[in-house]
Motif scaffolding. Sequence first.
Motif, mmCIF file in Angstrom:
data_model
loop_
_atom_site.group_PDB
_atom_site.id
_atom_site.type_symbol
_atom_site.label_atom_id
_atom_site.label_comp_id
_atom_site.label_asym_id
_atom_site.label_seq_id
_atom_site.Cartn_x
_atom_site.Cartn_y
_atom_site.Cartn_z
ATOM 1 N N GLU A 155 0.824 -1.211 0.000
ATOM 2 C CA GLU A 155 0.000 0.000 0.000
ATOM 3 C C GLU A 155 0.857 1.259 0.000
ATOM 4 O OE1 GLU A 155 -2.630 2.563 3.145
ATOM 5 O OE2 GLU A 155 -2.682 0.386 3.332
ATOM 6 N N LEU A 156 1.935 1.236 0.770
ATOM 7 C CA LEU A 156 2.799 2.413 0.891
ATOM 8 C C LEU A 156 3.805 2.521 -0.247
ATOM 9 C CD1 LEU A 156 3.556 2.307 4.730
ATOM 10 C CD2 LEU A 156 1.893 3.748 3.541
ATOM 11 N N GLY A 157 3.954 1.466 -1.023
ATOM 12 C CA GLY A 157 4.931 1.482 -2.104
ATOM 13 C C GLY A 157 6.360 1.339 -1.619
ATOM 14 N N ILE A 158 6.546 0.581 -0.530
ATOM 15 C CA ILE A 158 7.874 0.358 0.032
ATOM 16 C C ILE A 158 8.097 -1.136 0.195
ATOM 17 C CG2 ILE A 158 7.926 2.578 1.231
ATOM 18 C CD1 ILE A 158 7.147 1.157 3.789
ATOM 19 N N ARG A 159 9.289 -1.511 0.611
ATOM 20 C CA ARG A 159 9.585 -2.930 0.828
ATOM 21 C C ARG A 159 9.252 -3.323 2.270
ATOM 22 N NH1 ARG A 159 15.675 -3.622 -0.477
ATOM 23 N NH2 ARG A 159 15.696 -1.807 0.911
ATOM 24 N N ALA A 169 13.460 1.295 14.569
ATOM 25 C CA ALA A 169 13.683 2.699 14.910
ATOM 26 C C ALA A 169 12.576 3.262 15.799
ATOM 27 C CB ALA A 169 13.793 3.536 13.635
ATOM 28 N N GLY A 170 11.539 2.449 16.079
ATOM 29 C CA GLY A 170 10.462 2.892 16.951
ATOM 30 C C GLY A 170 9.363 3.663 16.264
ATOM 31 N N LEU A 171 9.324 3.641 14.934
ATOM 32 C CA LEU A 171 8.293 4.379 14.213
ATOM 33 C C LEU A 171 6.964 3.648 14.234
ATOM 34 C CD1 LEU A 171 10.865 5.835 13.286
ATOM 35 C CD2 LEU A 171 9.857 6.026 11.011
ATOM 36 N N VAL A 172 6.992 2.350 14.156
ATOM 37 C CA VAL A 172 5.777 1.539 14.225
ATOM 38 C C VAL A 172 5.992 0.463 15.274
ATOM 39 C CG1 VAL A 172 4.970 1.976 11.871
ATOM 40 C CG2 VAL A 172 6.616 0.137 12.291
ATOM 41 N N ARG A 173 4.886 -0.008 15.861
ATOM 42 C CA ARG A 173 4.977 -0.983 16.955
ATOM 43 C C ARG A 173 3.951 -2.098 16.759
ATOM 44 N NH1 ARG A 173 4.353 3.239 21.830
ATOM 45 N NH2 ARG A 173 2.486 3.636 20.571
ATOM 46 N N PRO A 174 4.124 -2.910 15.725
ATOM 47 C CA PRO A 174 3.148 -3.985 15.472
ATOM 48 C C PRO A 174 3.204 -5.057 16.548
ATOM 49 C CG PRO A 174 5.053 -4.267 14.070
ATOM 50 C CD PRO A 174 5.229 -2.941 14.756
ATOM 51 N N ARG A 175 2.083 -5.725 16.702
ATOM 52 C CA ARG A 175 2.023 -6.891 17.586
ATOM 53 C C ARG A 175 2.327 -8.148 16.782
ATOM 54 N NH1 ARG A 175 -3.931 -6.330 19.759
ATOM 55 N NH2 ARG A 175 -4.203 -5.746 17.584
ATOM 56 N N ARG A 176 2.413 -9.267 17.494
ATOM 57 C CA ARG A 176 2.647 -10.545 16.833
ATOM 58 C C ARG A 176 1.403 -11.413 16.954
ATOM 59 N NH1 ARG A 176 7.569 -11.472 13.925
ATOM 60 N NH2 ARG A 176 9.097 -9.992 14.755
ATOM 61 N N ASP A 177 1.031 -12.018 15.853
ATOM 62 C CA ASP A 177 -0.069 -12.965 15.878
ATOM 63 C C ASP A 177 0.370 -14.182 16.696
ATOM 64 O OD1 ASP A 177 -1.826 -15.153 15.177
ATOM 65 O OD2 ASP A 177 -2.540 -13.910 13.513
ATOM 66 N N PRO A 178 -0.359 -14.532 17.763
ATOM 67 C CA PRO A 178 0.078 -15.645 18.612
ATOM 68 C C PRO A 178 0.081 -16.988 17.897
ATOM 69 C CG PRO A 178 -2.136 -14.939 19.212
ATOM 70 C CD PRO A 178 -1.601 -13.915 18.257
ATOM 71 N N ALA A 188 -3.901 1.899 14.307
ATOM 72 C CA ALA A 188 -2.960 2.897 14.814
ATOM 73 C C ALA A 188 -1.582 2.701 14.181
ATOM 74 C CB ALA A 188 -2.860 2.807 16.331
ATOM 75 N N ASP A 189 -1.179 1.449 13.997
ATOM 76 C CA ASP A 189 0.103 1.185 13.355
ATOM 77 C C ASP A 189 0.104 1.659 11.903
ATOM 78 O OD1 ASP A 189 1.265 -0.174 15.598
ATOM 79 O OD2 ASP A 189 0.079 -1.944 15.079
ATOM 80 N N VAL A 190 -1.008 1.407 11.218
ATOM 81 C CA VAL A 190 -1.121 1.837 9.826
ATOM 82 C C VAL A 190 -1.042 3.353 9.744
ATOM 83 C CG1 VAL A 190 -2.655 1.931 7.825
ATOM 84 C CG2 VAL A 190 -2.402 -0.207 9.112
ATOM 85 N N ARG A 191 -1.719 4.031 10.657
ATOM 86 C CA ARG A 191 -1.653 5.495 10.690
ATOM 87 C C ARG A 191 -0.216 5.965 10.885
ATOM 88 N NH1 ARG A 191 -3.134 7.335 16.218
ATOM 89 N NH2 ARG A 191 -0.940 6.726 16.425
ATOM 90 N N ASP A 192 0.490 5.345 11.860
ATOM 91 C CA ASP A 192 1.872 5.741 12.122
ATOM 92 C C ASP A 192 2.760 5.471 10.911
ATOM 93 O OD1 ASP A 192 1.068 6.466 14.624
ATOM 94 O OD2 ASP A 192 1.913 4.699 15.644
ATOM 95 N N ALA A 193 2.537 4.346 10.249
ATOM 96 C CA ALA A 193 3.339 4.014 9.070
ATOM 97 C C ALA A 193 3.088 5.004 7.945
ATOM 98 C CB ALA A 193 3.019 2.593 8.604
ATOM 99 N N ARG A 194 1.834 5.368 7.746
ATOM 100 C CA ARG A 194 1.526 6.351 6.701
ATOM 101 C C ARG A 194 2.169 7.695 7.012
ATOM 102 N NH1 ARG A 194 -4.878 4.777 6.381
ATOM 103 N NH2 ARG A 194 -4.701 3.075 4.842
ATOM 104 N N LEU A 195 2.082 8.111 8.268
ATOM 105 C CA LEU A 195 2.661 9.383 8.665
ATOM 106 C C LEU A 195 4.182 9.348 8.527
ATOM 107 C CD1 LEU A 195 2.135 12.184 9.727
ATOM 108 C CD2 LEU A 195 2.080 11.268 12.041
#
Length: 258
Positions: A155-159, A169-178, A188-195
């Motif tokens: 979606e973001l056009g990145i790798r 680097a602390g820009l995004v903080r995803p959780r792990r699927d158990p 919230a993570d998607v918002r942070d990644a877009r920003l």
Amino acid sequence: MARNLQNTGRLRPIDLARGHGLSTQAVRNYEEAGILPAAGRTAHGYRTYTPLHARALGAFLALVPGHSHGTATSIMRAVHRDAVDEAFRLIDESHAQLLDDRRTLQAVENALRDLAHTTASEPAAAVPRSARTSGPVSGPVSGLGGTFIGPLAEELGIRPATLRKWERAGLVRPRRDPLTGYRVYDEADVRDARLAHQLRRGGYPLERIAPLLAQVRAAGGLEPLEATLHDWHGRLSARARAMLTGAAELEAYLRERG
């Protein structure tokens, strides 16, 4: 072309260099790179320059702040091989990039205003992170609700590796699927990644983005980024004005070339 000026006045490399705050080696390098027309030679093989060379050097140095060194070099090379339309195309591309950067800045400002509005409308009590923002999350979702690294990167056009770097680097903080151990990015993570992506496009390094995002999360408003956005506006305006200056110098040089 412009033989009438090539033979009027004679400048040594040191004269041309001093007039623009450069070294004589830099002047020779610019000539060899095609930024300047070819120099004349004395009977003993020494380079000689003319006021036309001085005008060319002035045009190049004026183009650099608005177009970058590489693009300014390409512009002058095109001029010196009489491909003026190619030079104009390169200038147009720089203006198009500047316009795109302005739109990116506007998108960042809009995103932050939306964030401030959303945060202000939420209750003060703790809320599940996935419920803190509004808007759809694109891509496949996990059992926890959210999207995985591949769809978000697409979606973001990145790798995906870039998202992993942003996480370190602390820009995004995803959780792990158990169940799978995969990274799960909630809204919230998607918002942070877009920003983060928009700020990176604006030229901001990771070490500056991470504390800004942390401030936005903590303060829940636009204020932490006001100084950054003001600086971004200023840099875009400076580029626009530099482009005007460069265009004026290049036009003067084109006229003298005939």
